[in-house]
Motif scaffolding. Structure first.
Motif, PDB file in Angstrom:
ATOM      1  N   CYS A  13      29.887   8.054  10.261  1.00  0.00           N
ATOM      2  CA  CYS A  13      31.264   8.250  10.314  1.00  0.00           C
ATOM      3  C   CYS A  13      31.775   8.635  11.450  1.00  0.00           C
ATOM      4  O   CYS A  13      31.084   9.040  12.314  1.00  0.00           O
ATOM      5  N   SER A  15      34.417  10.349  12.760  1.00  0.00           N
ATOM      6  CA  SER A  15      34.299  11.766  13.217  1.00  0.00           C
ATOM      7  C   SER A  15      33.966  12.723  12.003  1.00  0.00           C
ATOM      8  O   SER A  15      33.947  12.102  10.653  1.00  0.00           O
ATOM      9  N   ARG A  16      33.615  13.943  11.962  1.00  0.00           N
ATOM     10  CA  ARG A  16      33.290  14.664  10.664  1.00  0.00           C
ATOM     11  C   ARG A  16      34.455  15.326  10.104  1.00  0.00           C
ATOM     12  O   ARG A  16      35.111  16.175  10.829  1.00  0.00           O
ATOM     13  N   CYS A  17      34.676  15.317   8.789  1.00  0.00           N
ATOM     14  CA  CYS A  17      35.770  16.078   8.192  1.00  0.00           C
ATOM     15  C   CYS A  17      35.344  17.617   7.921  1.00  0.00           C
ATOM     16  O   CYS A  17      34.135  17.560   7.846  1.00  0.00           O
ATOM     17  N   TYR A  19      35.481  19.610   5.762  1.00  0.00           N
ATOM     18  CA  TYR A  19      34.971  20.279   4.258  1.00  0.00           C
ATOM     19  C   TYR A  19      33.632  19.359   4.079  1.00  0.00           C
ATOM     20  O   TYR A  19      33.195  20.009   2.734  1.00  0.00           O
ATOM     21  N   CYS A  20      33.310  18.562   4.727  1.00  0.00           N
ATOM     22  CA  CYS A  20      32.058  17.476   3.938  1.00  0.00           C
ATOM     23  C   CYS A  20      30.888  17.894   4.416  1.00  0.00           C
ATOM     24  O   CYS A  20      30.423  18.205   5.243  1.00  0.00           O
ATOM     25  N   PHE A  22      28.253  16.061   3.081  1.00  0.00           N
ATOM     26  CA  PHE A  22      27.279  14.799   3.011  1.00  0.00           C
ATOM     27  C   PHE A  22      26.661  14.688   4.094  1.00  0.00           C
ATOM     28  O   PHE A  22      27.252  14.942   5.282  1.00  0.00           O
ATOM     29  N   SER A  24      25.948  12.435   7.191  1.00  0.00           N
ATOM     30  CA  SER A  24      26.444  11.400   7.842  1.00  0.00           C
ATOM     31  C   SER A  24      26.245  11.540   9.551  1.00  0.00           C
ATOM     32  O   SER A  24      26.331  12.815   9.841  1.00  0.00           O
ATOM     33  N   GLY A  60      28.884   6.454   1.291  1.00  0.00           N
ATOM     34  CA  GLY A  60      28.685   6.915   2.452  1.00  0.00           C
ATOM     35  C   GLY A  60      29.060   8.405   2.567  1.00  0.00           C
ATOM     36  O   GLY A  60      29.187   9.159   1.463  1.00  0.00           O
ATOM     37  N   GLY A  61      29.195   8.710   3.912  1.00  0.00           N
ATOM     38  CA  GLY A  61      29.331   8.070   5.040  1.00  0.00           C
ATOM     39  C   GLY A  61      30.481   7.317   4.876  1.00  0.00           C
ATOM     40  O   GLY A  61      31.545   7.451   4.084  1.00  0.00           O
ATOM     41  N   THR A  62      30.718   6.381   5.808  1.00  0.00           N
ATOM     42  CA  THR A  62      31.808   5.375   5.995  1.00  0.00           C
ATOM     43  C   THR A  62      31.267   3.878   5.762  1.00  0.00           C
ATOM     44  O   THR A  62      30.905   3.497   6.840  1.00  0.00           O
ATOM     45  N   ARG A 132      40.929  14.511   8.815  1.00  0.00           N
ATOM     46  CA  ARG A 132      41.109  12.945   8.593  1.00  0.00           C
ATOM     47  C   ARG A 132      41.697  12.319   9.714  1.00  0.00           C
ATOM     48  O   ARG A 132      42.471  12.852  10.155  1.00  0.00           O
TER      49      ARG A 132
HETATM   50  S1  SF4 Z   1      31.653  10.928   4.396  1.00  0.00           S
HETATM   51 FE1  SF4 Z   1      33.974  11.084   4.142  1.00  0.00          FE
HETATM   52  S2  SF4 Z   1      34.397  13.142   3.941  1.00  0.00           S
HETATM   53 FE2  SF4 Z   1      32.139  13.014   5.000  1.00  0.00          FE
HETATM   54  S3  SF4 Z   1      32.661  13.028   7.169  1.00  0.00           S
HETATM   55 FE3  SF4 Z   1      32.498  10.879   6.462  1.00  0.00          FE
HETATM   56  S4  SF4 Z   1      34.849  10.437   5.984  1.00  0.00           S
HETATM   57 FE4  SF4 Z   1      34.677  12.471   6.318  1.00  0.00          FE
END
Ligand code: SF4
Length: 378
Positions: A13, A15-17, A19-20, A22, A24, A60-62, A132
Motif C-alpha cells: 500500500c 500509505s497506511r490507513c 484503522y487497517c 491487514f 501490507s 490486498g493491500g492494494t 485515505r
Molecule cells: S489494505 Fe486498504 S485499508 Fe489497509 S492500509 Fe492498504 S489501502 Fe488502507
C-alpha cells in the motif's frame, strides 16, 4: 471435483490507513515479488490440476499498486498454471487514485470483470482523518471512468462509526453511493484492530466514538436506504443489485475450497487451513531459491468446522440450511445447539422457516452475541 476459488494477495500500500489491521507494506511491488508469486503459482498449481477456478480475486493491500506490466504477468501466470473458467468472476481491488483510463483498459483486456473500490466515505474531512489518499470526488470520477471503460460490475466499500462521523454524514455517503453506477456495496463499522493507530488513540481515550444511539441510527439507515435503492442485503455487511452477489466471497461463507497465493494469503482445502507467512522478503527468498513459501497449516476438528459453518452461514440472508447441516454432521442442528437456538428464538434474534435458520433484523444487529452462542463447550 467442485470448482475452486483462487485468491492472490498483493500486500503493498502506498500509505497506511489508520484503522487497517491487514498485513501490507508501504512500497510499490517490484519485479522480484512478481517473479516469486509466479513461482508460487508454478509450485502449488499441480495439486489443483483437476480443478477449474470459477472465481479469481486479487486482493490486498492494494493490487492496483502493480504496474500495468506487472498485472499482466500476474494474470498471465494465473492462466498459465490454473484452469480459469471462461465465465469466471475475476475481481480486482483498486484504489481510486490508480484508476486511470489506461490502467482500466489494460485490466479489462486482461479479463478482469469486477472491481472492488475502497471508497469508505463521501466526506473529504473523514477520508483525511482515516488516512485515505483519495477525495470523494476522486472516487466518484474513478467509478464513472471504470463504468465508461466497460466495468459494469463494481463494488464499493463504505465505513461507519468513524471518529467524528455523524449520522447525517453517513446518510449522505449512502445516498451518494446509491446513485453511482455500481452493483454492490460492502459496509463495515470501524473495528479497532490491535496494532493500528486508531486502537492506540482509543486506548488513550483520544479517539471520538459515536454514541450507542448514533451507531444504531447509522446501522438502521444502512439497512433502510440501500434496499430502498435496489441493493438487497444478502450478507451481514454486503448489499447487491439483483444478480450481482459476490461469487468469490460466497465460497468463504459456504466453506468451499479456495487457494490463496502471496504473503499472508489464507487457503481452505477441505478441513485444512493454510496461511502463507506474511514476510515479503522471506517469501521472495524462499520461492526464488526453489523452496515452497513458509506456511502454517491447521487441521480443523469437526467441532471447529461446525462452529465456523454456523457463523459463516448465519452471515448470509439464507442462513443455515438445516438439511445440509444434518447431512454434513450426522445430526440435526438442535442436537448440538437446541437450548441455545430456543433461547435465541425467544429473544427474537433467530428464526426458522423452510428448514433454514437465519437472523432476524435485530439478530443481525447483535451478530457477535449470536455467534458466541454457537461456540460449543469442549
Ligand atoms: S489494505 Fe486498504 S485499508 Fe489497509 S492500509 Fe492498504 S489501502 Fe488502507
Amino acid at each position: 471435483m467442485t470448482d475452486l476459488g483462487l485468491y492472490i494477495h498483493i500486500p503493498f500500500c502506498r500509505s497506511r490507513c489508520d484503522y487497517c489491521g491487514f498485513y501490507s507494506i508501504g512500497r510499490q511491488p517490484d519485479d522480484r515479488f512478481v517473479a516469486a508469486l509466479r513461482k508460487e503459482m508454478e509450485m502449488r498449481s499441480p495439486a489443483f490440476a483437476e480443478r477449474t477456478c470459477d472465481t479469481l480475486y486479487l486482493g490486498g493491500g492494494t493490487p492496483s499498486s502493480l504496474t500495468e506490466d506487472q498485472l499482466e504477468r500476474v494474470m498471465e501466470g494465473a492462466r498459465q498454471y490454473f484452469h480459469i473458467s471462461d465465465t469466471a468472476e475475476i475481481t480486482m481491488e483498486m484504489n481510486p487514485c490508480d484508476m486511470t483510463e489506461s490502467y482500466l483498459e489494460n485490466a479489462k483486456a486482461l479479463g478482469i470483470n469486477r472491481i472492488s473500490i475502497g471508497v469508505q466515505s463521501h466526506d473529504d474531512r473523514l477520508l483525511r482523518a482515516i488516512g485515505r489518499l483519495h477525495s470523494a470526488s476522486d472516487a466518484e470520477k474513478a467509478v464513472k471512468r471504470a463504468y465508461k471503460a466497460g466495468f459494469h460490475n463494481m463494488s464499493i466499500d463504505l465505513m461507519y462509526e468513524l471518529p467524528g462521523q455523524t449520522v447525517e454524514d453517513f446518510r449522505k455517503s449512502l445516498l451518494w453511493a446509491v446513485h453511482l453506477p455500481i452493483t454492490h456495496v460492502s459496509v463495515y463499522s470501524l473495528i479497532l484492530e490491535e496494532g493500528t493507530r486508531f486502537k492506540q488513540l482509543a486506548d488513550r481515550g483520544a479517539l471520538p466514538r459515536p454514541t450507542e444511539n448514533d451507531s444504531w441510527l447509522m446501522y438502521r439507515d444502512m439497512c433502510r436506504i440501500l434496499p430502498h435503492y435496489g441493493f438487497e442485503r444478502y450478507e451481514i455487511s454486503s448489499f447487491a443489485r439483483k444478480g450481482f452477489r459476490s461469487r468469490h466471497n460466497r465460497k468463504y461463507w459456504e466453506l468451499k475450497d479456495y487457494l490463496g497465493l502471496g504473503p499472508a494469503a489464507a487457503s481452505r482445502i477441505g478441513r485444512q487451513r493454510f496461511e502463507v507467512n506474511p514476510g515479503v522478503r522471506l517469501y521472495e527468498k524462499e520461492l526464488l531459491t526453489g523452496n515452497p513459501p513458509p506456511m502454517e497449516v491447521e487441521n480443523l476438528s469437526e467441532k471447529d468446522e461446525m462452529e465456523e459453518y454456523c457463523f459463516l452461514h448465519l452471515r448470509m440472508k439464507e442462513g443455515i440450511p438445516l438439511d445440509d447441516f444434518a447431512r454434513r454432521y450426522g445430526e440435526d442442528i438442535r442436537y448440538w445447539y437446541g437450548d441455545k437456538i430456543t433461547m435465541l428464538e425467544k429473544q427474537h434474534l433467530l428464526k426458522e422457516e423452510n428448514r433454514r435458520l437465519f437472523f432476524t433484523f435485530h439478530g443481525a444487529a447483535l451478530g457477535n452475541y449470536v455467534f458466541e452462542q454457537f461456540l460449543r463447550d469442549e
